[in-house]
Design an enzyme around this catalytic site. Sequence first.
Site, mmCIF file in Angstrom:
data_model
loop_
_atom_site.group_PDB
_atom_site.id
_atom_site.type_symbol
_atom_site.label_atom_id
_atom_site.label_comp_id
_atom_site.label_asym_id
_atom_site.label_seq_id
_atom_site.Cartn_x
_atom_site.Cartn_y
_atom_site.Cartn_z
ATOM 1 C CE LYS A 99 -13.385 5.374 0.267
ATOM 2 N NZ LYS A 99 -14.505 5.874 -0.573
ATOM 3 C CG HIS A 116 -2.089 -0.918 1.080
ATOM 4 N ND1 HIS A 116 -2.951 -0.864 0.012
ATOM 5 C CD2 HIS A 116 -2.531 -1.930 1.858
ATOM 6 C CE1 HIS A 116 -3.878 -1.793 0.152
ATOM 7 N NE2 HIS A 116 -3.645 -2.460 1.259
#
Length: 914
Positions: free
Chosen positions: A573, A149
């Site tokens: 999120k 990531h």
Amino acid sequence: MSTSARPDAPADASVDASDHLLLADIRLLGRLLGEVVRDQAGEEVYNLVESVRRASVRARREGRPVLDSLDEWLSDVPIELGLEVIRAFSWFSLLANIAEDVRQRVGRDDRSGRGTLADTVARVALEHDGAAIGPVLAALWVSPVITAHPTEVRRKTVLAVRHNIVELLVSRDRATPRELDEITVALRVEVLLLWHTAILRLSKLRVRDETNEALGYYPLSLFEAIGGLQDDTEALLAATWPDASPRRSHPFVPMGSWIGGDRDGNPFVTAGELRDALRRQAEVAIAHHLDGLARLGRELSISSRLVAPDGALDALAEMSGDDSPFRADEPYRRALRGMHARLAATALEFVGRVPGAPPHAVLPPYESPQSLLADLDVVVASLRAHGAGTLAELRVEPVRRDVELFGFHLCTLDLRQNSAVHQNVVAELLASARVHADYLSLDEAARTALLAAELASPRPLRLPGTTTTPATAAEMDIFVAAAEGIARLGPRAISQYVISKAESVSDVLEVAVLLREVGLDGAVDIVPLFETIDDLHRGGPTLRAMLATDAYRRLVDERGGQEVMLGYSDSNKDGGYLTANWALYRAEQDLVAAAGDAGVRLRLFHGRGGTVGRGGGPSFDAIVAQPAGTAQGALRLTEQGEMVAAHFADPVLARDHLEALLAATLEASAASIGGARSTPMAGDAAMEELSALAFAAYRGLVYETPRFAEFFRELTPLGEIAELNVGSRPAARNRSGRIEDLRAIPWVFSWSQCRLMIPGWYGAGTAFAGWAGDDADRVRTLRDMYDGWPMFRTTISNMAMVLSKTDISIAARYAGLVSDVALRDEVFERIRAEHELTLDWVSRITEAELLADNPMLLRSVRYRFPYLDPLHHLQIDLLHRHRAGADDELVQTEPQCQERMGRKSNHGSKSCKL
């Protein structure tokens, strides 16, 4: 970074005695960096850096707005000077991190026992005998899965320098005065090397680059840490519960990886990258075993004139192809050289080359790790037979253990893809095989029935002479490559297939059909991933439906249980911090109940990120805070981004981290013996209401505020981050510009860059105020939840950690990047008000100041922020210039920038500036 000794933090009178050595290390490294800056960049740069440093430290001590205090020195600074300041403070932040890691390593014997395995075992042994704990120990393992990531920008070169500095600092504690001088000189050389090393790479990382970077942690720390932990854990458990200890081959920490197998949204992960990742993993594992055999061949100089090896050992020696007269009476050396030659042949066959020294002869390769283990068993048995059991235990057994733990595959490589891709591939295959012309038009029941019938049919869907679209061909190539890898490296090479956006029974059956096409029917765990808030709410019913489907249940039973993955980043999120944490907790409870009712063993895979906004925080606390019944002896969790280096850059840190994971898994599993429920009923009801209030507040800001996406993109360096050479995966799933389509990682990373970090707290203050308000009884309920419920305490503690790093005054300067003043004022004031409200409620609930329960982080924040503040000032200034198109000055200084930063730009001056 002065060249004279000076305090970089509060005066000594205010510093705890345990901090003095840390401060000494920080001061030393800062002094050496200052000397390097002066020598290499010149007096002007050095004086500017020192002036900025003093101003930043003074502003922090006096509690003044720090960026205002830096205006005198950094506003409109020439680009070339600004870049030098960025380099200086970036490297100092790294050096301060190293100093903290060293003090953690040196002081590890004095650490709290909460995360140590020995203390956990002692506590569990007081409550459970061998009969009760036996099933837990038989299943005990924790698998950290390294993912690629783009929140880790540290290069392998920098990791190597870091390692050297760590060893030098550790050696200072026991050095003589003369040695101290030599160590200081050596440290200065390492700092000089850092100064001349470019922070970023010349080009974007490819998938194979990410693979190589992750694999570098095995020789750096993981081989040593995992092997030592395996031995110590076996000894500890056998001593505590002699009748219940696991067998020797039980792996307690089997590592995993996503790099090269995670295709969800990354078009650069292909069948070729998957094959390359498996090949590189095998190369690292076999190279490690070759080193071990070569070392044994040098060490075991045992003469047959002095001892009598057994016949099996003599036979190995005779088959070795080593006829040197100098080793005629050294059968162990000859046998081990033969084993080395056979493993070298295995390397040549599997990876195309022989790592390390070439073999003395060409011998048949080992077909599997089990064949190599059998030969090592011959060596061990022979040594013990003639009284050299200590040699067997201390020399040969560690090599044998590593072959057992890492095999030829090194670690398990997961496959992952989005369910939408699977359904399109299956639809095309069904149509080409004339099974069904329009699979996508079917409802869920019809899809499930069709797929179940297909699994029962021996007929393949890929028929000779048929062609498919390039997209389908590429997906099927992945499955073919996976089958090849398993056939070559064994079943542990690939054992999980993760399905993103899994919502129905057909999602898992589609993958089962595709696995069957390449002969992997029942050979791989099919792992549904629940990510959004709605997915988590429906997770229990979805799993019940899957396990009630005969065609799928057969596969689950063949694999010995069901693994389910939970997505922390996307749920955050989607619904905000408080709601996501509660949704994950309830989902775990629902999944445990669903699996339990079906009589299926459940294993959870936690997709935790590095930051709190992506599910991060202390791993031990997070595991122990899970609902009762979720651990069941085993779990998997991701190691993402910056946390990979934080956990595995050093053998001692790696050992401590892995031990804490294993200890927490044991403690959480033991707490579930007997089926006790740990969640207070009052807490459940309160959390349901708090979650709803927080969800409304968060969604109201992020998804319902007009033009919020515009505010976010202008406030944060999202667009600029996407251009950096820090990862292969695109920042967004498409070019829509919507928050929904942005990946969770750049979402959280961007908020961190502007010091707002709303994914880690926004909505919580409104929820607490709306639920409790001035009601003293409800405030007391919140405090009781914090005192007595690990889930709630961990949630609040992690939130406090994020709030301590949030800086509204710095964020306000970033807000100046938003071009529409009305939009900026409206949204930022809402964020500011929520921040104040959340701070107030965290204080009321905990009845303590922020980080009162985390003194190490409090110390880190106090020492570190003065050196991050100048970086924020410069980043804001450079973003202003970049977005205003002020390229003239940058173009003029581009050659010097390229020379100093060690990179060539593909984007003109912009890359230098950013």
